[in-house]
Scaffold this motif. Structure first.
Motif, PDB file in Angstrom:
ATOM      1  N   MET A  60     -37.747 -17.303  60.811  1.00  0.00           N
ATOM      2  CA  MET A  60     -37.678 -15.966  60.205  1.00  0.00           C
ATOM      3  C   MET A  60     -36.264 -15.432  60.352  1.00  0.00           C
ATOM      4  O   MET A  60     -35.552 -15.808  61.252  1.00  0.00           O
ATOM      5  CB  MET A  60     -38.686 -15.055  60.912  1.00  0.00           C
ATOM      6  N   ARG A  77     -39.603 -11.968  64.966  1.00  0.00           N
ATOM      7  CA  ARG A  77     -39.331 -12.959  63.930  1.00  0.00           C
ATOM      8  C   ARG A  77     -40.455 -13.986  63.837  1.00  0.00           C
ATOM      9  O   ARG A  77     -40.888 -14.364  62.746  1.00  0.00           O
ATOM     10  CB  ARG A  77     -38.037 -13.709  64.243  1.00  0.00           C
ATOM     11  N   LEU A 121     -43.501 -12.487  62.263  1.00  0.00           N
ATOM     12  CA  LEU A 121     -43.344 -12.372  60.807  1.00  0.00           C
ATOM     13  C   LEU A 121     -43.505 -13.745  60.143  1.00  0.00           C
ATOM     14  O   LEU A 121     -44.185 -13.880  59.122  1.00  0.00           O
ATOM     15  CB  LEU A 121     -41.971 -11.783  60.464  1.00  0.00           C
ATOM     16  N   TYR A 154     -46.345 -14.870  57.199  1.00  0.00           N
ATOM     17  CA  TYR A 154     -46.090 -15.547  55.925  1.00  0.00           C
ATOM     18  C   TYR A 154     -46.792 -16.901  55.865  1.00  0.00           C
ATOM     19  O   TYR A 154     -47.353 -17.283  54.843  1.00  0.00           O
ATOM     20  CB  TYR A 154     -44.578 -15.711  55.696  1.00  0.00           C
ATOM     21  N   LEU A 203     -35.411 -10.898  56.195  1.00  0.00           N
ATOM     22  CA  LEU A 203     -35.663  -9.525  56.638  1.00  0.00           C
ATOM     23  C   LEU A 203     -34.476  -8.670  56.218  1.00  0.00           C
ATOM     24  O   LEU A 203     -33.376  -8.820  56.732  1.00  0.00           O
ATOM     25  CB  LEU A 203     -35.841  -9.503  58.155  1.00  0.00           C
ATOM     26  N   LEU A 214     -38.856  -7.226  53.404  1.00  0.00           N
ATOM     27  CA  LEU A 214     -38.461  -8.633  53.340  1.00  0.00           C
ATOM     28  C   LEU A 214     -38.476  -9.124  51.899  1.00  0.00           C
ATOM     29  O   LEU A 214     -39.200  -8.590  51.061  1.00  0.00           O
ATOM     30  CB  LEU A 214     -39.419  -9.511  54.156  1.00  0.00           C
ATOM     31  N   VAL A 219     -43.753  -4.747  55.396  1.00  0.00           N
ATOM     32  CA  VAL A 219     -44.707  -5.165  56.425  1.00  0.00           C
ATOM     33  C   VAL A 219     -44.756  -4.098  57.506  1.00  0.00           C
ATOM     34  O   VAL A 219     -43.713  -3.595  57.935  1.00  0.00           O
ATOM     35  CB  VAL A 219     -44.282  -6.527  57.031  1.00  0.00           C
ATOM     36  N   GLU A 251     -46.945  -2.693  61.242  1.00  0.00           N
ATOM     37  CA  GLU A 251     -47.807  -3.108  62.337  1.00  0.00           C
ATOM     38  C   GLU A 251     -48.950  -2.120  62.479  1.00  0.00           C
ATOM     39  O   GLU A 251     -48.731  -0.907  62.526  1.00  0.00           O
ATOM     40  CB  GLU A 251     -46.991  -3.186  63.641  1.00  0.00           C
ATOM     41  N   LEU A 274     -49.592  -7.498  62.236  1.00  0.00           N
ATOM     42  CA  LEU A 274     -48.672  -7.291  61.114  1.00  0.00           C
ATOM     43  C   LEU A 274     -49.426  -7.479  59.803  1.00  0.00           C
ATOM     44  O   LEU A 274     -50.176  -8.445  59.645  1.00  0.00           O
ATOM     45  CB  LEU A 274     -47.509  -8.277  61.179  1.00  0.00           C
TER      46      LEU A 274
END
Lengths: 164, 164, 164
Positions: B1, B14, B17, B21, B98, B108, B135, B137, B142
């Protein structure tokens, strides 16, 4: 970000390399070409050549730049001078592989596919190939000292207008 | 990430995230569409529109959902109602970048190519374009509060049946 | 590298898995096929089959190997025996998703697209599909104990010459 087997790159360096690649792709995918030369060192080598030339040791490149200034010239040409039908180029780049780390920088390889979309046409595969990069650190910033773009097709379309 | 240059996202964020994905792509690549709405917040915006509209500031979208419930409806339609020739859609998504982190979440971008395979036919490029995501939280998870799918081709095939 | 939601893989393991995938792709993208069998365990299963067979529970595979020795045989055949028109295969692989971790290893999935370039021809999409892997650790090295390559197209070209 990816180290060669045996290469023991620290987590932080891997993430910074991943950032470099992602930011580069982001700039190009957003067509913010003015940002493009900033990813290179002052004396960076940037060239595009077909795979066949590499295999036969032929140095001829379709695009050859040997400084950041030459990259800036390309951007100016792209914005102001070149005449071409409008099109979008979309990049999809695989995870880079850190192949070597030495005094002259880190050597990485990554495969890519570029897709082209002309107005009112479906998207098509434009080019694919592999990036051979040398990355160095300059005052705390990672930059490309070398990006050799090797294209799989021999007869590349003339329209290598956009940065890769 | 990947963090934008200057963005200093911690390693753990990271990785989380990246997990988001990868899990999203995994759900779609496995055609486990029922899992799809769970990647979004209750009031998430999900839309698909061609690049041309974005550039000209035209808001018209080919797909427009503004809640997780609407996403669930799409899955029901996909399973039960829509009539279409059987096909496989395969996703290949580049590393997300990001671009921004603020009070309303993280923004992102990621480029994608989708490949389509009809029965007894070779695979073909279906679509390519870029995902623009926000994105957030929620209780330690997330989720996408926004996914804008921008497609490079103007004349997109009618069959935008599957989630992207 | 990517953990399934709930899967809590440590950073170091994720990076090592990412290294495995990147080094594997690097070896194939560099056509250093002799390195290929080394990514597998002694008794590894490697097979290629179309998606349709998987869905219908048909075991027939287009390529089936059940040991590293058989993989080595394939490389020898590729180098010395097989007669085929010269071509380049370029791989673009999405981020792998760690789906499960158990006593028999880690199970990961990743989507891929392969592009083919014949001499003096433009590049074309060759195949796309998904990799289903089981990775184990042997004396401190991660290796594939299983790689099932599921191809989206039913009528796959005969020329499954190269490793995937």
């Amino acid at each position: 970000m990816i180290a060669a087997p045996g290469l023991d790159a620290p987590v932080e360096l891997r993430l910074r390399l991943a950032d470099l690649y992602a930011a580069y792709d982001d700039a190009l995918d957003e067509r913010e070409w003015e940002r493009w030369p900033e990813f290179f060192t002052e004396n960076a080598i940037y060239k595009i050549l077909p795979c066949e030339n590499v295999e036969q040791g032929l140095p001829a490149a379709m695009v050859y730049c040997e400084s950041r200034a030459m990259l800036r010239d390309r951007v100016v040409a792209l914005r102001d001078a070149l005449v071409f039908a409008p099109r979008l180029i979309r990049r999809v780049v695989g995870a880079p592989c850190l192949r070597q780390a030495g005094l002259d920088g880190m050597r990485l390889g990554a495969s890519f596919a570029l897709f082209e979309t002309m107005l009112n046409e479906p998207s098509t595969l434009f080019l694919c190939g592999r990036l051979y990069d040398r990355v160095v650190e300059e005052e705390g910033v990672l930059r490309f000292a070398e990006r050799i773009v090797v294209i799989d097709a021999t007869n590349v379309p003339l329209s290598l207008i956009f940065p890769i």
